[in-house]
Write an enzyme that holds these catalytic residues in place. Sequence first.
Site, mmCIF file in Angstrom:
data_model
loop_
_atom_site.group_PDB
_atom_site.id
_atom_site.type_symbol
_atom_site.label_atom_id
_atom_site.label_comp_id
_atom_site.label_asym_id
_atom_site.label_seq_id
_atom_site.Cartn_x
_atom_site.Cartn_y
_atom_site.Cartn_z
ATOM 1 N N HIS A 36 0.881 -2.696 5.665
ATOM 2 C CA HIS A 36 -0.192 -2.557 4.396
ATOM 3 C C HIS A 36 -1.554 -2.681 4.737
ATOM 4 C CE1 HIS A 36 3.360 -3.490 1.967
ATOM 5 N NE2 HIS A 36 3.730 -4.041 2.795
ATOM 6 N N GLY A 69 -5.314 -4.287 -1.453
ATOM 7 C CA GLY A 69 -5.261 -5.075 -0.314
ATOM 8 C C GLY A 69 -6.505 -5.188 0.543
#
Length: 167
Positions: A36, A69
């Site tokens: 991620h 993120g």
Amino acid sequence: MHVPAIEGFVDRIAAQLGAHEAALATEVINRDASAHFVGGIPIGETSETGAVDPYLRMFGQPGLHVMDGGVMPANPGVNPSLSITALAERAMSLWPNKADADTRPPLGYGYERIEPVMPHRPFVPAGAPGELRLDATKEKSSPHTRTSDQPTERSEHGREGTAKPDA
């Protein structure tokens, strides 16, 4: 973290599978790795201290919000999906309804605690499972929340179970 019981378990499973325990290359050099993307878009009170404000609005780009993120300060070392979801949900809970006044302070004025905004037309209807409840607390939301003064039931195997619901 070294946990002998877990290491032994992993060794036994690996032996049964004809495999062996190994570490990622990044673990060997004591660095976290993630599939991620996280970081790179810092949250700050002003454009001098960050790329977005505490409400995830991009400085210098009116109307642009960053809700992924990229605003996380660092890799948490575990799957960040729930943290990213929480950041996005928090930002959306402060977003004004169409044609309503924006209660967030102007961009660049720093952080002020404000009340969440209930959507005029929530996607999940009231009363349905998963409805948006801005007043929700753990005690109101979960029938399995146990307080220390509530007795517990025992399962047929003698293990302590969930708290008895209020009558």
